[in-house]
Structures are given as structure tokens and as C-alpha cells.
Design an enzyme around this catalytic site. Sequence first.
Site, PDB file in Angstrom:
ATOM      1  N   THR A 125      83.711  51.771  72.383  1.00 41.01           N
ATOM      2  CA  THR A 125      83.193  51.566  73.730  1.00 41.01           C
ATOM      3  C   THR A 125      83.047  50.065  73.931  1.00 41.01           C
ATOM      4  O   THR A 125      82.805  49.336  72.969  1.00 41.01           O
ATOM      5  CB  THR A 125      81.821  52.258  73.831  1.00 41.01           C
TER       6      THR A 125
ATOM      7  N   ARG B   6      81.988  66.719  78.918  1.00 37.81           N
ATOM      8  CA  ARG B   6      80.989  65.954  78.150  1.00 37.81           C
ATOM      9  C   ARG B   6      80.858  64.516  78.699  1.00 37.81           C
ATOM     10  O   ARG B   6      81.832  63.816  78.912  1.00 37.81           O
ATOM     11  CB  ARG B   6      81.415  65.908  76.682  1.00 37.81           C
ATOM     12  N   VAL B   7      79.628  64.112  78.901  1.00 35.24           N
ATOM     13  CA  VAL B   7      79.349  62.741  79.331  1.00 35.24           C
ATOM     14  C   VAL B   7      78.406  62.113  78.318  1.00 35.24           C
ATOM     15  O   VAL B   7      77.419  62.741  77.910  1.00 35.24           O
ATOM     16  CB  VAL B   7      78.705  62.720  80.732  1.00 35.24           C
ATOM     17  N   GLY B   8      78.708  60.902  77.896  1.00 34.14           N
ATOM     18  CA  GLY B   8      77.860  60.209  76.928  1.00 34.14           C
ATOM     19  C   GLY B   8      76.826  59.331  77.609  1.00 34.14           C
ATOM     20  O   GLY B   8      76.538  59.469  78.806  1.00 34.14           O
ATOM     21  N   ASP B   9      76.294  58.408  76.844  1.00 33.57           N
ATOM     22  CA  ASP B   9      75.221  57.539  77.347  1.00 33.57           C
ATOM     23  C   ASP B   9      75.747  56.389  78.212  1.00 33.57           C
ATOM     24  O   ASP B   9      75.006  55.856  79.044  1.00 33.57           O
ATOM     25  CB  ASP B   9      74.460  56.922  76.166  1.00 33.57           C
TER      26      ASP B   9
ATOM     27  N   THR C  25      76.246  50.973  72.369  1.00 34.53           N
ATOM     28  CA  THR C  25      77.393  51.670  71.798  1.00 34.53           C
ATOM     29  C   THR C  25      76.919  52.478  70.601  1.00 34.53           C
ATOM     30  O   THR C  25      76.119  52.001  69.797  1.00 34.53           O
ATOM     31  CB  THR C  25      78.504  50.692  71.353  1.00 34.53           C
ATOM     32  N   GLY C  26      77.379  53.713  70.516  1.00 31.85           N
ATOM     33  CA  GLY C  26      76.941  54.535  69.401  1.00 31.85           C
ATOM     34  C   GLY C  26      77.059  56.002  69.737  1.00 31.85           C
ATOM     35  O   GLY C  26      77.711  56.385  70.714  1.00 31.85           O
TER      36      GLY C  26
ATOM     37  N   GLY D  18      76.440  58.798  71.494  1.00 33.99           N
ATOM     38  CA  GLY D  18      75.880  58.861  72.844  1.00 33.99           C
ATOM     39  C   GLY D  18      74.750  59.855  73.033  1.00 33.99           C
ATOM     40  O   GLY D  18      73.772  59.566  73.734  1.00 33.99           O
TER      41      GLY D  18
HETATM   42  N1  ASP Z   1      78.408  55.769  73.334  1.00 30.42           N
HETATM   43  C1  ASP Z   1      79.740  56.267  73.575  1.00 30.42           C
HETATM   44  C2  ASP Z   1      79.681  57.735  73.936  1.00 30.42           C
HETATM   45  O1  ASP Z   1      78.944  58.467  73.311  1.00 30.42           O
HETATM   46  C3  ASP Z   1      80.641  56.079  72.424  1.00 30.42           C
HETATM   47  C4  ASP Z   1      80.719  54.675  71.862  1.00 30.42           C
HETATM   48  O2  ASP Z   1      79.788  53.896  71.956  1.00 30.42           O
HETATM   49  O3  ASP Z   1      81.745  54.305  71.287  1.00 30.42           O
HETATM   50  O4  ASP Z   1      80.426  58.156  74.802  1.00 30.42           O
END
Ligand code: ASP
Length: 310
Positions: free
Chosen positions: A176, A204-207, A227-228, A230
Site C-alpha cells: 500500500t 472486502r474493504v481495508g483500512d 499500512t498493515g 487492514g
Molecule cells: N492496509 C492495506 C489493506 O488492508 C494493506 C496494506 O497496507 O498493504 O487493504
Amino acid sequence: MNPISIAIHGGAGTLVKGQMTSEKEVAYKNALDMALETGYAMLHEGGTAVDAVEVAVRSLEDSPLFNAGKGAVFTAEGTHEMDAAIMEGKDRKAGAVSLVTGIKNPIALARDVMNKSEHVFLAGEGAMQFAKKLGYTLEPLSYFYDALRYQQWQEIKGTDGFQLDHSLKRDSKFGTVGAVACDKDGTVAAATSTGGMTNKKWGRVGDSPMIGAGNYANNKTCAVSCTGSGEFFIRGVVAYDVSCLMEYKGYSLEKAASEVIRNRLGELGGDGGLIAVDAKGNIAMPFNTEGMYRGCKTSEGRKEVLIYND
Ligand code: ASP
């Protein structure tokens, strides 16, 4: 004049050290450096923090090395569904999009949601209609293709598994992207853009596009891009938590960012990192993974482009 500063990240799911060749390291660092210098130049020429984070993130979206824009990961259907958010800290204006396809620079669309709509967050088909109304042209599937992303998808295609950027299988390249900046007026901004995770389904939706979870900006405190994993960042409301520790407990940027990533996120079982800047131009870039593609540059003379804990 306020000190100016910018920080960027290209994801906390880096290649493990043993797999990083010197050629790859140079390629990642060059791409990070280009985004960093593009964003810094914008600030240096008097541009706003929002301008700076947008151009920096666009530069990272245009690189196939990172999981955003070109090079975004594959969904279970073999497409790319991208999420992005942008926020400025003076008026706390924000724009976000989720599950968009074919958009070359999702961060530009998020900014258009902020500036050209009455809304904050547009998703899926509706976000695509909004883009169409504004005259966005769509890129073909082939534009987003990256051989390694495809291979990652092939490994889990047809299963219920999904590959998070920061899963135990850390021998994959992911990332990300995000940027935070403080401009000459002391306004801060944050931008984050992602393809999410390989083989994702069910919308699916992340953070990353969620204000307060993966992205947040407030001149009283800070601007944050995460980033991480989510799901953990959403549950921990991570970006806002950093801001809250500063606002309600009087923590410094460094202390708040470190507390959230090293203690609070860890307690939930999440992994990843964040970049943050405050209205004085201070920068923090903590992470609890092996590495995080990252860089920062300030008018006070600090410049870093780093991958691991060095
Ligand atoms: N945080 C992002 C998600 O979960 C993934 C990432 O940080 O690489 O969509």
C-alpha cells in the site's frame, strides 16, 4: 514560515532481507526517492500539503513496484479493486473511494470526491459513475498487470485464502502507498492508496480508505497514513488513535505514533506501520514488521529513504 516536511511509504510488507537483492533495493529506493522529491518540490514551490501528498502518491501509484494503481494485487475474480483516501487537516475535509476499477490514479478520484461532491466516501459502482461524470478514462486490465502479483494470485486462486500484505508469508512484495505532509502554513494532509489484498472477495474493504483507520489529518495534532493488516487497523482506529493521544493526553507525535504501533496494535495482534507528521513538521515512521518502504524530507535538513530497521 512554518518548516515544510513530507514522508511517504510504500507498504510495511517488504521483501525479507535475505530475498532483497541489491538491484531490487536500488529499484525500490529510486521509486521512493522520486515520489519523495516530487512531493517535496511541490511544498518547496509553495504548494499545499494536499497538493504534495497527492503528487507523491500518484508517483507511487504509477510504479508497478507497489500495491496501488499500476501493480495493484489481483482479486479472486482476477480484477483489481482499489481503495484510496485523502484528508487535509485545516478544515478536516476528506474524500475517499473504494472498490474502484480501471482508474489509473485512485488518489485523484478521492480528491475529486473531497472537492467536487457533497460526500466523503463513494464506493463501487457509484464511485465509478462519479468518475465517469467527471470524464475519467478507464485503463484496460493489462495496464495494471504485474507478473509477480499474478503469480501470487495463482498460488491461492480458487481457495478461500487471501494474501494480506503483511501475512506470515513475508517473502512476497507488497505495498500500500501513502504520504503525509506539512506545508508552509502549518497545514497537514494525508493520502493513502491500495489494491488491498490478493484474492480478496465479497467487496472486502481495508483500512486505507477509511477516515480515522488508515488515513487521518488534523492541524491540531497530525496527519497519518497507515499500512498493515487492514482489519486490525480498522478495529484499532489506528490513525485517529495517534491523533487522540496527542490531543487528549498531550503526547508528542513520536510518542503517540510509537505507542499505537508498538503497543496498541500489537495487543490486537495486528502488524504494520504508519507515517505521521505534525503541524511543526516533525515526522514519525514506526512499524512492527521487518521493514517498511519509507522516506522523508524536511526543510530542516532531514532526508531518509529506508527499507529495514537501519
Ligand atoms: N492496509 C492495506 C489493506 O488492508 C494493506 C496494506 O497496507 O498493504 O487493504
